[in-house]
Design a protein around this motif. Structure first.
Motif, PDB file in Angstrom:
ATOM      1  N   LEU A  74      73.007  22.407  -0.084  1.00 13.27           N
ATOM      2  CA  LEU A  74      72.629  21.011  -0.320  1.00 13.27           C
ATOM      3  C   LEU A  74      71.502  20.972  -1.325  1.00 13.27           C
ATOM      4  CD1 LEU A  74      72.155  19.550   3.266  1.00 13.27           C
ATOM      5  CD2 LEU A  74      73.937  18.962   1.656  1.00 13.27           C
ATOM      6  N   SER A  75      71.534  19.962  -2.190  1.00 13.08           N
ATOM      7  CA  SER A  75      70.324  19.700  -2.974  1.00 13.08           C
ATOM      8  C   SER A  75      70.124  18.201  -2.923  1.00 13.08           C
ATOM      9  CB  SER A  75      70.493  20.220  -4.393  1.00 13.08           C
ATOM     10  OG  SER A  75      71.535  19.541  -5.034  1.00 13.08           O
ATOM     11  N   ASN A  76      69.215  17.690  -3.733  1.00 12.85           N
ATOM     12  CA  ASN A  76      68.889  16.265  -3.687  1.00 12.85           C
ATOM     13  C   ASN A  76      70.090  15.347  -3.574  1.00 12.85           C
ATOM     14  OD1 ASN A  76      66.244  16.261  -3.558  1.00 12.85           O
ATOM     15  ND2 ASN A  76      65.844  15.959  -5.747  1.00 12.85           N
ATOM     16  N   ASP A  77      70.979  15.438  -4.570  1.00 14.49           N
ATOM     17  CA  ASP A  77      72.083  14.483  -4.595  1.00 14.49           C
ATOM     18  C   ASP A  77      73.414  15.196  -4.725  1.00 14.49           C
ATOM     19  OD1 ASP A  77      71.772  15.424  -7.111  1.00 14.49           O
ATOM     20  OD2 ASP A  77      71.949  13.490  -8.113  1.00 14.49           O
ATOM     21  N   SER A 130      78.701  15.101  10.832  1.00 13.30           N
ATOM     22  CA  SER A 130      77.606  15.775  10.112  1.00 13.30           C
ATOM     23  C   SER A 130      77.674  17.276  10.285  1.00 13.30           C
ATOM     24  CB  SER A 130      76.211  15.297  10.490  1.00 13.30           C
ATOM     25  OG  SER A 130      76.159  14.547  11.531  1.00 13.30           O
ATOM     26  N   ARG A 131      77.353  17.967   9.223  1.00 12.66           N
ATOM     27  CA  ARG A 131      77.356  19.434   9.186  1.00 12.66           C
ATOM     28  C   ARG A 131      76.119  19.916   8.446  1.00 12.66           C
ATOM     29  NH1 ARG A 131      80.498  22.372  12.167  1.00 12.66           N
ATOM     30  NH2 ARG A 131      78.988  21.183  13.322  1.00 12.66           N
ATOM     31  N   LYS A 132      75.643  21.077   8.839  1.00 13.42           N
ATOM     32  CA  LYS A 132      74.516  21.690   8.129  1.00 13.42           C
ATOM     33  C   LYS A 132      75.062  22.733   7.166  1.00 13.42           C
ATOM     34  CE  LYS A 132      71.247  21.196  11.896  1.00 13.42           C
ATOM     35  NZ  LYS A 132      70.704  21.866  13.085  1.00 13.42           N
ATOM     36  N   PRO A 133      74.275  23.129   6.173  1.00  8.08           N
ATOM     37  CA  PRO A 133      74.734  24.204   5.283  1.00  8.08           C
ATOM     38  C   PRO A 133      75.134  25.426   6.099  1.00  8.08           C
ATOM     39  CG  PRO A 133      72.792  23.195   4.362  1.00  8.08           C
ATOM     40  CD  PRO A 133      72.990  22.570   5.725  1.00  8.08           C
ATOM     41  N   GLY A 134      76.267  26.008   5.750  1.00  7.70           N
ATOM     42  CA  GLY A 134      76.785  27.174   6.467  1.00  7.70           C
ATOM     43  C   GLY A 134      77.786  26.795   7.545  1.00  7.70           C
ATOM     44  N   GLU A 135      77.789  25.532   7.966  1.00  6.99           N
ATOM     45  CA  GLU A 135      78.730  25.098   8.989  1.00  6.99           C
ATOM     46  C   GLU A 135      80.049  24.650   8.348  1.00  6.99           C
ATOM     47  OE1 GLU A 135      75.626  23.647  12.476  1.00  6.99           O
ATOM     48  OE2 GLU A 135      76.584  22.115  11.250  1.00  6.99           O
ATOM     49  N   SER A 136      81.102  24.692   9.142  1.00  8.05           N
ATOM     50  CA  SER A 136      82.445  24.422   8.605  1.00  8.05           C
ATOM     51  C   SER A 136      83.202  23.390   9.413  1.00  8.05           C
ATOM     52  CB  SER A 136      83.277  25.710   8.585  1.00  8.05           C
ATOM     53  OG  SER A 136      82.671  26.683   7.797  1.00  8.05           O
ATOM     54  N   LEU A 137      84.322  22.983   8.830  1.00  8.37           N
ATOM     55  CA  LEU A 137      85.308  22.137   9.505  1.00  8.37           C
ATOM     56  C   LEU A 137      86.654  22.807   9.326  1.00  8.37           C
ATOM     57  CD1 LEU A 137      84.604  18.650   7.934  1.00  8.37           C
ATOM     58  CD2 LEU A 137      84.173  19.294  10.299  1.00  8.37           C
ATOM     59  N   ILE A 138      87.535  22.645  10.293  1.00  7.35           N
ATOM     60  CA  ILE A 138      88.879  23.183  10.145  1.00  7.35           C
ATOM     61  C   ILE A 138      89.873  22.026  10.146  1.00  7.35           C
ATOM     62  CG2 ILE A 138      90.592  24.775  11.095  1.00  7.35           C
ATOM     63  CD1 ILE A 138      88.041  26.253  10.475  1.00  7.35           C
ATOM     64  N   LEU A 139      90.751  21.985   9.160  1.00  9.31           N
ATOM     65  CA  LEU A 139      91.818  20.986   9.109  1.00  9.31           C
ATOM     66  C   LEU A 139      93.145  21.684   9.366  1.00  9.31           C
ATOM     67  CD1 LEU A 139      90.973  18.979   5.811  1.00  9.31           C
ATOM     68  CD2 LEU A 139      89.939  18.729   8.051  1.00  9.31           C
ATOM     69  N   SER A 140      93.970  21.129  10.230  1.00 10.58           N
ATOM     70  CA  SER A 140      95.317  21.657  10.510  1.00 10.58           C
ATOM     71  C   SER A 140      95.351  23.163  10.737  1.00 10.58           C
ATOM     72  CB  SER A 140      96.264  21.390   9.343  1.00 10.58           C
ATOM     73  OG  SER A 140      96.378  20.066   9.090  1.00 10.58           O
TER      74      SER A 140
END
Lengths: 81, 148
Positions: free
Chosen positions: A25-28, A5-15
Protein backbone atom coordinates in the motif's frame (compact mmCIF):
# COMPACT_ATOMS: atom_id res chain seq x y z
CA UNK A 1 -20.71 -4.92 -4.18
CA UNK A 2 -18.97 -7.12 -1.64
CA UNK A 3 -16.45 -5.05 0.33
CA UNK A 4 -13.74 -6.78 2.35
CA UNK A 5 -10.79 -5.22 4.17
CA UNK A 6 -7.37 -6.79 3.84
CA UNK A 7 -3.92 -5.86 5.07
CA UNK A 8 -0.77 -6.06 2.94
CA UNK A 9 0.22 -9.72 2.62
CA UNK A 10 -3.34 -10.95 3.09
CA UNK A 11 -5.28 -12.64 0.30
CA UNK A 12 -8.69 -13.49 -1.06
CA UNK A 13 -9.63 -16.64 -2.91
CA UNK A 14 -12.17 -16.61 -5.75
CA UNK A 15 -13.71 -19.88 -7.00
CA UNK A 16 -11.06 -22.00 -5.27
CA UNK A 17 -8.45 -21.27 -7.92
CA UNK A 18 -7.90 -17.52 -8.13
CA UNK A 19 -5.86 -15.90 -5.41
CA UNK A 20 -5.73 -12.13 -5.05
CA UNK A 21 -3.10 -10.75 -2.68
CA UNK A 22 -2.61 -7.21 -1.46
CA UNK A 23 1.14 -6.83 -1.99
CA UNK A 24 1.67 -3.31 -0.72
CA UNK A 25 0.00 0.00 0.00
CA UNK A 26 1.07 3.56 -0.51
CA UNK A 27 -0.75 6.87 -0.28
CA UNK A 28 -3.12 6.43 -3.17
CA UNK A 29 -2.11 3.13 -4.67
CA UNK A 30 -2.61 -0.54 -3.91
CA UNK A 31 -0.33 -3.12 -5.50
CA UNK A 32 -2.26 -6.33 -6.13
CA UNK A 33 -0.92 -9.77 -7.02
CA UNK A 34 -3.07 -12.25 -8.92
CA UNK A 35 -2.49 -16.00 -9.09
CA UNK A 36 -4.91 -17.50 -11.59
CA UNK A 37 -5.09 -20.28 -14.18
CA UNK A 38 -3.78 -19.27 -17.61
CA UNK A 39 -7.25 -19.24 -19.17
CA UNK A 40 -8.41 -16.48 -16.79
CA UNK A 41 -7.95 -13.18 -18.57
CA UNK A 42 -6.88 -10.34 -16.33
CA UNK A 43 -7.10 -6.84 -17.74
CA UNK A 44 -7.22 -3.36 -16.24
CA UNK A 45 -10.75 -1.96 -16.53
CA UNK A 46 -9.69 1.25 -18.28
CA UNK A 47 -7.84 -0.76 -20.91
CA UNK A 48 -10.92 -2.81 -21.71
CA UNK A 49 -12.99 0.40 -21.83
CA UNK A 50 -10.47 1.94 -24.21
CA UNK A 51 -10.63 -1.05 -26.56
CA UNK A 52 -14.44 -0.82 -26.56
CA UNK A 53 -14.40 2.95 -27.10
CA UNK A 54 -11.93 2.60 -29.99
CA UNK A 55 -14.18 0.01 -31.66
CA UNK A 56 -17.22 2.29 -31.46
CA UNK A 57 -15.21 5.27 -32.73
CA UNK A 58 -14.07 3.30 -35.77
CA UNK A 59 -17.58 3.50 -37.29
CA UNK A 60 -18.07 5.53 -40.46
CA UNK A 61 -19.33 9.06 -39.91
CA UNK A 62 -22.07 10.50 -42.12
CA UNK A 63 -21.07 13.64 -43.96
CA UNK A 64 -24.33 15.26 -42.88
CA UNK A 65 -23.33 14.87 -39.21
CA UNK A 66 -20.49 17.32 -39.65
CA UNK A 67 -22.82 20.26 -40.09
CA UNK A 68 -24.50 19.45 -36.79
CA UNK A 69 -21.17 18.99 -35.04
CA UNK A 70 -19.92 22.29 -36.50
CA UNK A 71 -22.93 24.08 -35.00
CA UNK A 72 -22.36 22.47 -31.58
CA UNK A 73 -18.68 23.47 -31.69
CA UNK A 74 -19.49 27.05 -32.60
CA UNK A 75 -22.06 27.30 -29.82
CA UNK A 76 -19.60 25.87 -27.33
CA UNK A 77 -16.93 28.36 -28.40
CA UNK A 78 -19.39 31.20 -27.96
CA UNK A 79 -20.11 30.02 -24.45
CA UNK A 80 -23.65 28.89 -25.14
CA UNK A 81 -24.86 25.54 -23.96
CA UNK B 1 1.56 10.43 -50.76
CA UNK B 2 -1.87 9.05 -51.60
CA UNK B 3 -3.91 7.14 -49.03
CA UNK B 4 -7.27 5.43 -49.22
CA UNK B 5 -9.56 6.80 -46.50
CA UNK B 6 -12.69 5.36 -44.92
CA UNK B 7 -14.86 8.46 -45.36
CA UNK B 8 -13.37 10.43 -48.26
CA UNK B 9 -11.91 7.99 -50.79
CA UNK B 10 -8.35 8.54 -51.99
CA UNK B 11 -6.72 11.72 -50.74
CA UNK B 12 -3.24 13.22 -50.82
CA UNK B 13 -1.38 13.68 -47.51
CA UNK B 14 2.01 15.16 -46.69
CA UNK B 15 4.76 12.77 -45.58
CA UNK B 16 5.19 14.67 -42.33
CA UNK B 17 1.55 14.01 -41.44
CA UNK B 18 2.37 10.32 -41.02
CA UNK B 19 3.01 8.97 -37.54
CA UNK B 20 4.28 5.57 -36.46
CA UNK B 21 2.45 3.76 -33.62
CA UNK B 22 4.86 1.05 -32.52
CA UNK B 23 2.13 -0.64 -30.45
CA UNK B 24 -0.84 0.23 -32.66
CA UNK B 25 -3.99 1.46 -30.95
CA UNK B 26 -5.86 -0.53 -28.31
CA UNK B 27 -7.94 -3.18 -30.07
CA UNK B 28 -6.22 -2.38 -33.39
CA UNK B 29 -2.68 -3.56 -32.80
CA UNK B 30 -2.01 -4.54 -36.44
CA UNK B 31 -2.06 -1.04 -37.92
CA UNK B 32 1.09 0.90 -37.11
CA UNK B 33 1.12 3.82 -39.55
CA UNK B 34 -1.47 6.58 -39.37
CA UNK B 35 -1.97 9.83 -41.22
CA UNK B 36 -3.47 12.97 -39.70
CA UNK B 37 -5.50 15.02 -42.12
CA UNK B 38 -8.01 17.86 -42.01
CA UNK B 39 -11.45 18.22 -43.55
CA UNK B 40 -13.37 21.45 -43.41
CA UNK B 41 -17.14 21.77 -43.09
CA UNK B 42 -18.80 25.13 -42.51
CA UNK B 43 -15.42 26.83 -41.95
CA UNK B 44 -14.66 24.41 -39.10
CA UNK B 45 -11.73 22.03 -39.56
CA UNK B 46 -12.11 18.44 -38.47
CA UNK B 47 -9.14 16.20 -37.82
CA UNK B 48 -8.90 12.58 -38.81
CA UNK B 49 -6.54 9.84 -37.71
CA UNK B 50 -6.53 7.36 -40.57
CA UNK B 51 -4.61 4.10 -41.02
CA UNK B 52 -2.27 4.41 -44.00
CA UNK B 53 -2.45 0.73 -44.96
CA UNK B 54 -6.20 0.08 -44.59
CA UNK B 55 -9.41 2.12 -44.74
CA UNK B 56 -10.06 1.17 -41.10
CA UNK B 57 -9.14 1.86 -38.37
CA UNK B 58 -10.03 5.49 -38.84
CA UNK B 59 -11.07 7.97 -36.19
CA UNK B 60 -12.44 11.47 -35.94
CA UNK B 61 -10.18 13.24 -33.43
CA UNK B 62 -10.11 16.59 -31.66
CA UNK B 63 -7.57 18.69 -29.86
CA UNK B 64 -8.82 18.11 -26.32
CA UNK B 65 -8.62 21.73 -25.14
CA UNK B 66 -11.16 22.75 -27.80
CA UNK B 67 -13.74 20.59 -26.03
CA UNK B 68 -12.40 20.47 -22.47
CA UNK B 69 -10.60 23.73 -21.62
CA UNK B 70 -9.47 22.47 -18.18
CA UNK B 71 -7.92 19.26 -19.51
CA UNK B 72 -4.79 18.40 -17.46
CA UNK B 73 -3.48 15.03 -18.66
CA UNK B 74 -1.06 13.14 -16.39
CA UNK B 75 1.07 10.48 -18.07
CA UNK B 76 2.97 7.67 -16.36
CA UNK B 77 6.75 8.04 -16.24
CA UNK B 78 6.95 4.95 -18.44
CA UNK B 79 4.76 6.54 -21.14
CA UNK B 80 6.85 9.73 -21.02
CA UNK B 81 10.01 7.70 -21.56
CA UNK B 82 8.50 5.69 -24.41
CA UNK B 83 7.37 8.95 -26.03
CA UNK B 84 10.90 10.31 -25.61
CA UNK B 85 9.93 13.55 -23.85
CA UNK B 86 10.61 15.14 -20.46
CA UNK B 87 7.48 17.26 -20.46
CA UNK B 88 4.02 16.81 -21.97
CA UNK B 89 4.45 20.24 -23.59
CA UNK B 90 6.55 18.50 -26.24
CA UNK B 91 3.65 16.25 -27.23
CA UNK B 92 0.59 16.83 -29.38
CA UNK B 93 -2.58 15.49 -27.78
CA UNK B 94 -5.59 14.21 -29.71
CA UNK B 95 -8.75 12.64 -28.32
CA UNK B 96 -10.80 10.09 -30.26
CA UNK B 97 -14.48 10.89 -30.80
CA UNK B 98 -17.53 8.65 -31.12
CA UNK B 99 -20.41 10.08 -33.11
CA UNK B 100 -23.78 8.51 -32.26
CA UNK B 101 -27.05 9.07 -34.13
CA UNK B 102 -27.89 11.88 -31.75
CA UNK B 103 -25.00 14.26 -32.42
CA UNK B 104 -25.34 16.14 -29.16
CA UNK B 105 -24.23 12.91 -27.46
CA UNK B 106 -20.91 12.95 -29.31
CA UNK B 107 -18.32 11.66 -26.86
CA UNK B 108 -14.56 11.93 -26.62
CA UNK B 109 -12.17 9.58 -24.89
CA UNK B 110 -10.28 11.87 -22.52
CA UNK B 111 -8.96 8.92 -20.48
CA UNK B 112 -6.92 7.45 -23.35
CA UNK B 113 -5.67 10.23 -25.64
CA UNK B 114 -3.36 9.74 -28.59
CA UNK B 115 -0.05 11.49 -28.04
CA UNK B 116 2.26 12.40 -30.90
CA UNK B 117 5.88 13.41 -30.78
CA UNK B 118 6.35 15.76 -33.75
CA UNK B 119 10.16 15.45 -33.53
CA UNK B 120 10.36 11.66 -33.76
CA UNK B 121 7.07 11.17 -35.66
CA UNK B 122 6.21 8.44 -33.16
CA UNK B 123 2.81 8.23 -31.55
CA UNK B 124 1.05 6.17 -28.93
CA UNK B 125 -2.32 5.81 -27.25
CA UNK B 126 -1.79 6.27 -23.52
CA UNK B 127 -4.05 5.60 -20.55
CA UNK B 128 -3.84 8.59 -18.25
CA UNK B 129 -3.30 8.56 -14.51
CA UNK B 130 -6.21 10.97 -13.99
CA UNK B 131 -8.74 8.84 -12.05
CA UNK B 132 -11.71 11.09 -12.88
CA UNK B 133 -11.26 11.02 -16.63
CA UNK B 134 -13.64 8.84 -18.61
CA UNK B 135 -13.50 7.17 -22.02
CA UNK B 136 -16.92 8.73 -22.75
CA UNK B 137 -16.78 12.44 -21.94
CA UNK B 138 -19.75 14.33 -23.40
CA UNK B 139 -18.47 17.81 -24.32
CA UNK B 140 -21.90 19.07 -25.39
CA UNK B 141 -23.52 18.22 -22.05
CA UNK B 142 -23.11 20.06 -18.77
CA UNK B 143 -20.06 18.76 -16.84
CA UNK B 144 -19.42 16.24 -19.63
CA UNK B 145 -22.07 13.86 -18.34
CA UNK B 146 -25.45 12.74 -19.62
CA UNK B 147 -28.60 13.76 -17.81
CA UNK B 148 -27.20 17.14 -16.80
Amino acid sequence: MLVISRKPGESLILSDNIKITVVSLSNDKVVIGIDAPKEIKVVREELLETIEANKVSNEKINQTDFQGIAVLLKNKKNGNK
Amino acid sequence: MEINTRDFGVIEVEEDAIYEFDDGLYGFEDDRKFAIFQKSFDDISFLYLQSVDNIVPCFLVFEPWDLHPDYRPVLTQEDMEICGVDTIDDLIFLVIASVPASIKDLSINIKSPVVLNPKTKKARQVILQNPDYTVRYLPFHKDGKAGA
